[in-house]
Design an enzyme around this catalytic site. Structure first.
Site, PDB file in Angstrom:
ATOM      1  N   ASN A  13      34.548 -13.937  -6.114  1.00 23.63           N
ATOM      2  CA  ASN A  13      34.628 -12.921  -5.151  1.00 23.63           C
ATOM      3  C   ASN A  13      33.895 -12.693  -4.012  1.00 23.63           C
ATOM      4  OD1 ASN A  13      36.341 -12.300  -7.380  1.00 23.63           O
ATOM      5  ND2 ASN A  13      34.906 -10.835  -8.122  1.00 23.63           N
ATOM      6  N   THR A  14      34.676 -13.262  -2.940  1.00 25.83           N
ATOM      7  CA  THR A  14      33.716 -13.441  -1.703  1.00 25.83           C
ATOM      8  C   THR A  14      33.292 -12.256  -0.910  1.00 25.83           C
ATOM      9  OG1 THR A  14      35.621 -15.132  -1.314  1.00 25.83           O
ATOM     10  CG2 THR A  14      34.044 -14.312   0.678  1.00 25.83           C
ATOM     11  N   CYS A  15      33.877 -11.156  -1.013  1.00 27.31           N
ATOM     12  CA  CYS A  15      33.450  -9.815  -0.584  1.00 27.31           C
ATOM     13  C   CYS A  15      31.831  -9.523  -0.866  1.00 27.31           C
ATOM     14  CB  CYS A  15      34.352  -8.647  -0.701  1.00 27.31           C
ATOM     15  SG  CYS A  15      36.074  -9.029   0.172  1.00 27.31           S
ATOM     16  N   VAL A  16      31.584  -9.886  -2.254  1.00 26.38           N
ATOM     17  CA  VAL A  16      30.577  -9.267  -2.934  1.00 26.38           C
ATOM     18  C   VAL A  16      29.586 -10.490  -3.098  1.00 26.38           C
ATOM     19  CG1 VAL A  16      31.236  -7.174  -3.753  1.00 26.38           C
ATOM     20  CG2 VAL A  16      31.653  -9.150  -5.234  1.00 26.38           C
ATOM     21  N   HIS A  17      29.989 -11.556  -2.727  1.00 28.03           N
ATOM     22  CA  HIS A  17      29.353 -12.908  -2.972  1.00 28.03           C
ATOM     23  C   HIS A  17      29.141 -13.165  -4.274  1.00 28.03           C
ATOM     24  CE1 HIS A  17      27.227 -11.843   1.282  1.00 28.03           C
ATOM     25  NE2 HIS A  17      28.569 -11.954   1.241  1.00 28.03           N
TER      26      HIS A  17
END
Length: 355
Positions: A322-326
């Site tokens: 989940n890229t947005c929240v690393h």
């Protein structure tokens, strides 16, 4: 940080005593604030076709100047060789050689040149005018055959105009060998200064709202690049990974699977680190300070899907994120080699298949 002091007017002076403009003398108020920042080489990057063509015209003008000032040639030979100068043949565009040369329409003239008179190496032309004008010519393309005028033509209709005169009466002023240098300079001046002045003024106004541009002389170019773009060669140590990542939901800092992950990250080269960061954070660089200043911090959780073996390892599955929240979802593999292969394969995946 480079040493700097404040002048009486509040400007930041670099270690050489120069202001942001790079000069101790006041700037001409008629010139844009960014005058002189960009070069012909920059134009070749942002507008490759036009930039390369202008570089070729510069080489043509330089070659003509060399011929006209060559003391070993007679007046008649100078005029003949200068008149025979032409742009390179279009069929050289697809050659394996990455550069072409200013050619001469007269092969005999070319063969009689001394070693010091050899053509200058230039960037291959991309102009369609050159290709069409060269049809039927065995040597090169004469500049006059291109029917260029002192006008700028945009690359697309989306800009809302068809042409701009580079000088008064430019639409009726043809480009020749005698004035090609003026044409190159006026075209570059329009592309790199006059034609982008409104956009650059808007950039400065927006930048000043965040940080006064007049204070940027206190930083070196490398420091500004780091502040604005982050570390383009990200690095970390084993201690950084252990201290600034968060193993959760099936992993702890002592878990064998997480320890294998730490070992794999520590052994990555520069390109693999950038690919990993792009995959997990959406950016291939780290902020100043490295992993310690990455926000949110990288979280690693155990991913459970597919069929696991007796030890709970899922060697056939791939990491997802989940890229947005690393947030990295990492299956537990039974070896570092498999983990490395699956992780690097995931970083090369395009799209959202592994999100």
């Amino acid at each position: 940080m480079t040493s700097s002091v404040f002048s009486q007017d509040g400007d930041v002076l670099g270690g050489n005593g120069k202001t942001l403009t790079g000069s101790n003398s006041p700037r001409d108020p008629s010139l844009p604030w960014f005058s002189g920042f960009l070069s012909h080489e920059d134009l070749a990057i942002v507008d490759p076709t036009r930039g390369r063509f202008l570089l070729q015209l510069r080489a043509l003008a330089t070659r003509r100047r060399q011929i006209l000032t060559d003391p070993t040639l007679s007046h008649e030979d100078r005029c003949r060789q200068a008149d025979n100068l032409a742009l390179a043949q279009p069929n050289l565009l697809n050659s394996s050689n990455s550069t072409t040369t200013v050619s001469s329409v007269s092969s005999q003239t070319h063969s009689n040149m001394s070693q010091s008179q050899k053509p200058a190496t230039i960037v291959p032309p991309q102009s369609q005018k050159i290709q069409s004008a060269a049809q039927g010519q065995g040597g090169g393309v004469r500049l006059e055959d291109l029917a260029l005028t002192f006008q700028f033509a945009p690359s697309s209709r989306v800009f809302g105009f068809t042409d701009v005169e580079l000088r008064s009466g430019g639409a009726d002023f043809e480009v020749t060998l005698d004035n090609v240098e003026d044409y190159v300079e006026l075209m570059a001046e329009f592309c790199l200064e006059r034609g982008i002045r409104r956009q650059m003024e808007a950039l400065r106004q927006g930048f000043d709202r965040v940080f006064p541009m007049s204070r940027l002389a206190g930083f070196s170019p490398s420091e500004l690049r780091l502040l604005l773009c982050g570390d383009q060669s990200p690095s970390w140590t084993r201690e950084d990974i252990l201290n600034y990542t968060e193993p959760k939901l099936g992993y702890t800092r002592d878990s064998p699977g997480f320890q294998r992950f730490v070992n794999v990250l520590t052994g990555m080269n520069a390109e693999e680190r950038k690919a990993f960061l792009q995959f997990t954070t959406g950016c291939s660089s780290l902020p100043p300070g490295g992993l310690a200043n990455l926000y949110p911090r990288l979280t690693v959780v155990r991913k459970v899907d597919g069929v696991s073996d007796r030890s709970g390892c899922v060697n056939g599955s791939y990491p997802s994120v989940n890229t947005c929240v690393h947030y990295l979802k990492l299956p537990e593999y039974d070896s570092e080699q498999i983990l490395r292969e699956r992780l690097l394969a995931a970083t090369r995946e395009k799209g959202f298949h592994l999100n």
